[in-house]
Design an enzyme around this catalytic site. Structure first.
Site, PDB file in Angstrom:
ATOM      1  N   HIS A 379       0.780  -1.236   0.000  1.00 26.63           N
ATOM      2  CA  HIS A 379       0.000   0.000   0.000  1.00 26.63           C
ATOM      3  C   HIS A 379       0.814   1.290   0.000  1.00 26.63           C
ATOM      4  O   HIS A 379       0.277   2.362  -0.278  1.00 26.63           O
ATOM      5  CB  HIS A 379      -0.916   0.002   1.225  1.00 26.63           C
ATOM      6  CG  HIS A 379      -2.246   0.647   0.991  1.00 26.63           C
ATOM      7  ND1 HIS A 379      -2.442   1.699   0.111  1.00 26.63           N
ATOM      8  CD2 HIS A 379      -3.464   0.395   1.521  1.00 26.63           C
ATOM      9  CE1 HIS A 379      -3.708   2.054   0.125  1.00 26.63           C
ATOM     10  NE2 HIS A 379      -4.354   1.292   0.959  1.00 26.63           N
ATOM     11  N   TYR A 493     -13.321   5.356  10.449  1.00 27.52           N
ATOM     12  CA  TYR A 493     -12.479   5.862   9.357  1.00 27.52           C
ATOM     13  C   TYR A 493     -13.085   5.401   8.044  1.00 27.52           C
ATOM     14  O   TYR A 493     -13.358   4.220   7.868  1.00 27.52           O
ATOM     15  CB  TYR A 493     -11.075   5.298   9.527  1.00 27.52           C
ATOM     16  CG  TYR A 493     -10.048   5.671   8.476  1.00 27.52           C
ATOM     17  CD1 TYR A 493      -9.013   6.551   8.776  1.00 27.52           C
ATOM     18  CD2 TYR A 493     -10.062   5.119   7.197  1.00 27.52           C
ATOM     19  CE1 TYR A 493      -8.038   6.878   7.838  1.00 27.52           C
ATOM     20  CE2 TYR A 493      -9.106   5.442   6.247  1.00 27.52           C
ATOM     21  CZ  TYR A 493      -8.097   6.315   6.567  1.00 27.52           C
ATOM     22  OH  TYR A 493      -7.144   6.638   5.632  1.00 27.52           O
ATOM     23  N   SER A 495     -12.034   5.882   3.985  1.00 36.62           N
ATOM     24  CA  SER A 495     -11.035   6.430   3.079  1.00 36.62           C
ATOM     25  C   SER A 495     -11.707   7.161   1.923  1.00 36.62           C
ATOM     26  O   SER A 495     -12.679   6.678   1.341  1.00 36.62           O
ATOM     27  CB  SER A 495     -10.166   5.292   2.530  1.00 36.62           C
ATOM     28  OG  SER A 495      -9.199   5.787   1.639  1.00 36.62           O
ATOM     29  N   THR A 506      -5.103  10.296   0.123  1.00 39.72           N
ATOM     30  CA  THR A 506      -6.460  10.097   0.637  1.00 39.72           C
ATOM     31  C   THR A 506      -6.730  11.103   1.747  1.00 39.72           C
ATOM     32  O   THR A 506      -5.807  11.668   2.325  1.00 39.72           O
ATOM     33  CB  THR A 506      -6.645   8.677   1.225  1.00 39.72           C
ATOM     34  OG1 THR A 506      -5.697   8.472   2.283  1.00 39.72           O
ATOM     35  CG2 THR A 506      -6.473   7.609   0.151  1.00 39.72           C
TER      36      THR A 506
END
Length: 660
Positions: A379, A493, A495, A506
């Site tokens: 990532h 959360y 994104s 992001t």
């Protein structure tokens, strides 16, 4: 209907609902590679990077707006006394420390106009984290199956995926891949005229031409790291390396490594039959699983992996490691048969056994023995926008224009001399480390819980008919499901991509709001509230969520701004009360971490929980159904209990929306 019912039916139409059906070409399609149509997956009128020079820069929000948004996000999480304390700390921050740090950030940003203010600290955050990559960071996506079951065979599927990936790579590097553009009104802007008009504009102003037509080109700087790229473990901070000159593919099977060229010395893609012959020879290798699968090392603590990698190099394995690092990508051929086991499917692509994985690579294509295919990607180098674009383009390519066909297998020549078997040098120390890490990994994975569900008959289309955002409904359901279990709101959360800006990454969207908290409270306390009033509350939740979504997508959230300010404070050794406030830690301890990569060609996707006592929630929104994959650690939470609560919550919200 389960994920694997779809596979057994072999009906992609059920996946794509009202989207255009991707059809197979006839099996006698020529596989010759003597023209550019084979070499490139796209030959765009508009160059791939045409809009890049004129992309707008990611804005830094006003400090007053950031503080206001931060406090709004804290309201559903804090009791009155704690909220008053946090309010006082924020007011002081706004006048003193925050103002100084904000001024410093603005100055730094003005000196680095080639990038965004979040780019360097965000890369740094990923690369300094010492936790293992699987579960903690690497997400996965699984392809929908091919209509024609013959094209789901491991050899045929793998060959076509490799060929499609190379066609994508060549189009990208030749500047022929269609630029990624978000069209607010596709009927007006996703047209030939749009491409002609913006294509003739100089790159320095091309973005503005698109903007005039209500279309927004997206940042494509991450795409270069899709191929020939890897993350190298180093003490304290890893690094990302890329070697675009490498022409080979790495294949993993039974923990062993194989290499062969997939691009020839003239820069052309090797013929599909040659690629298939190489893969066939690997699948025919009768050697047992390696006793020292070093792939497990990519699933360990990054500092420890850095030490062991140095030891591997001392043993004489530098050339092999370089070969793995520089490969176009890694193709993983599993001997696992998924069959009808949904849990095995999800686990196989999220983490596998690690013996036959290389988690450091930018992405790995993984194909099971019975032809399920998906990707697991690292990532730090990039986000879902780039990965999903690659994923969708190659899926379209293998479905509409496969370059290798089942009947081609009988014509394959031997390629045993073409494939290089990479034999690593080992010693007792290495074997001992690998053995210990395998045991630790097994224990870790045994503590991981995975649940999944699909909710049929309720999707994007119906939500729009109700006048509510499908994404807002999903987020509301996540809140309600936990509220049913614990009678509280928690840090959440979601994104949100900021790819509309140069080097955007992001932003965090905070879907736990005072509106969702009020609704959850009403729907769980059995109060005599008229159903139409509850329905209005759902609409209010959706409207609040839409506002947050627009703000986040336009770089007007608060999380990244505060993150950058905190990093500046840490760099100078400055103690800032806001970042010491327990409320700041609480809101960043995300019990519910959620993300979506919705697409008709994705049947499953997800990631691990980001905190030990949290849930990792990957979800998809399609025309007539909603899907969720939930992960958690058994020692803290039960993913399947949460799934059951989600199912009840979907039914409750759906029932209210259906009310007249």
């Amino acid at each position: 209907m389960s994920i694997l019912t779809i596979r057994r039916a072999c009906l992609a139409k059920k996946l794509i609902s009202h989207e255009p059906v991707i059809t197979q070409l006839s099996c006698n399609k020529s596989t010759t590679s003597d023209n550019n149509e084979f070499e490139y997956i796209q030959q765009s009128r508009v160059p791939t990077m045409h809009f890049q020079p004129s992309l707008p820069r990611l804005p830094i929000p006003k400090l007053e707006d950031t503080c206001r948004r931060y406090l709004n996000a804290q309201r559903p999480l804090l009791q009155d006394d704690d909220m008053k304390k946090t309010q006082s700390i924020v007011n002081e921050f706004l006048k003193r420390d925050g103002a100084d740090l904000h001024k410093e950030l603005l100055h730094s940003d003005s000196c680095n106009k080639h990038t965004s203010y979040i780019s360097e600290p965000w890369f740094d955050m990923y690369l300094r984290d010492r936790r293992p990559l699987p579960i903690n960071y690497n997400p996965f996506l699984v392809f929908s199956p091919e209509d024609n079951e013959k094209y789901n065979g491991q050899l045929v599927k793998s060959t076509n995926l490799v060929v499609a990936s190379l066609r994508f790579l060549k189009s990208l590097r030749a500047n022929l891949l269609e630029p990624e553009v978000f069209h607010l009104n596709p009927k007006k802007s996703d047209t030939t005229f749009f491409r002609k008009f913006t294509g003739i504009l100089p790159s320095s102003i091309s973005w503005y031409g698109a903007y005039l037509m209500n279309a927004y080109p997206l940042d494509m700087s991450q795409y270069s790291n899709l191929f020939n790229s890897t993350r190298i473990p180093q003490k304290d901070k890893d690094r990302i390396v890329m070697d675009a000159s490498a022409r080979h593919l790495i294949v993993m099977r039974k923990g062993r490594f194989y290499a062969f060229d997939v691009i020839d010395k003239d820069g052309k893609i090797v013929s599909p039959k040659t690629i298939a012959a190489c893969l066939k020879s690997i699948l025919a290798d009768q050697r047992p699983k390696t006793e020292t699968p070093i792939g497990i090392l990519t699933a360990t603590n990054r500092d420890e992996w850095a030490d062991v990698r140095s030891h591997l190099i001392e043993l004489g394995n530098k050339d092999i490691l370089t070969k793995i690092d520089s490969a176009v990508f890694v193709l993983v051929l599993d001997d696992e048969i998924i069959g009808s086991d949904e849990h095995k499917l999800l686990r196989n692509y999220l983490h596998g056994g690690a013996e036959n994985r290389w988690f450091d690579k930018s992405f790995s294509l993984i194909v099971s023995k019975d032809g399920f295919a998906g990707i697991n990607f690292e990532h730090s180098w990039g986000d879902g926008v780039a990965v999903l674009r690659y994923f969708q383009d190659i899926k379209k390519d293998i479905s509409s224009e496969p370059h290798f066909h089942p009947e081609d297998e009988k014509d394959l020549l031997s390629a045993s001399d073409t494939v290089e078997k990479l034999e690593l040098k080992e010693d007792a120390k290495l074997k001992d480390i690998v053995s210990k890490e395998l045991a630790l990994y097994s224990k870790w994975m045994n503590n991981l819980d995975i649940g999944f569900m699909t909710y049929e008959g309720f999707g994007k289309k119906e939500c729009k008919n109700f006048g509510v955002s499908p994404d807002a409904v999903m987020q509301l359901v996540f809140q309600l499901a936990l509220f049913k279990q614990e009678s509280r709101s928690v840090a959440t959360y979601e994104s949100c991509s900021t790819a509309a800006f140069k080097h955007g990454r992001t932003e965090t969207l905070r879907p736990c709001t005072v509106q969702t908290q009020s609704l959850c409270s009403v729907m769980t306390r059995n109060a005599a509230v008229p159903i139409q009033e509850i329905k209005k509350m759902i609409v209010d939740c959706s409207n609040a969520h839409n506002t947050l979504t627009k703000e986040a997508a336009m770089g007007q959230g608060f999380d990244r701004h505060l993150f950058a300010l905190r990093k500046l404070a840490e760099k100078s050794g400055k103690r800032v009360d806001l970042f010491q406030d327990p409320a700041y830690e609480t809101i960043n301890h995300n019990i519910l971490s959620t993300s979506t990569l919705s697409s008709p060609v994705v049947i499953a996707g997800g990631f691990g929980p980001v905190v030990d006592d949290g849930f990792g929630i990957g979800y998809m929104i399609q025309e007539k159904k909603l899907g969720v994959v939930v992960t958690s650690y058994k020692s803290h939470r039960n993913a399947n209990d949460y799934i059951n609560s989600l199912r009840d919550s979907f039914q409750d919200i759906h029932r209210v929306l259906l009310s007249k």
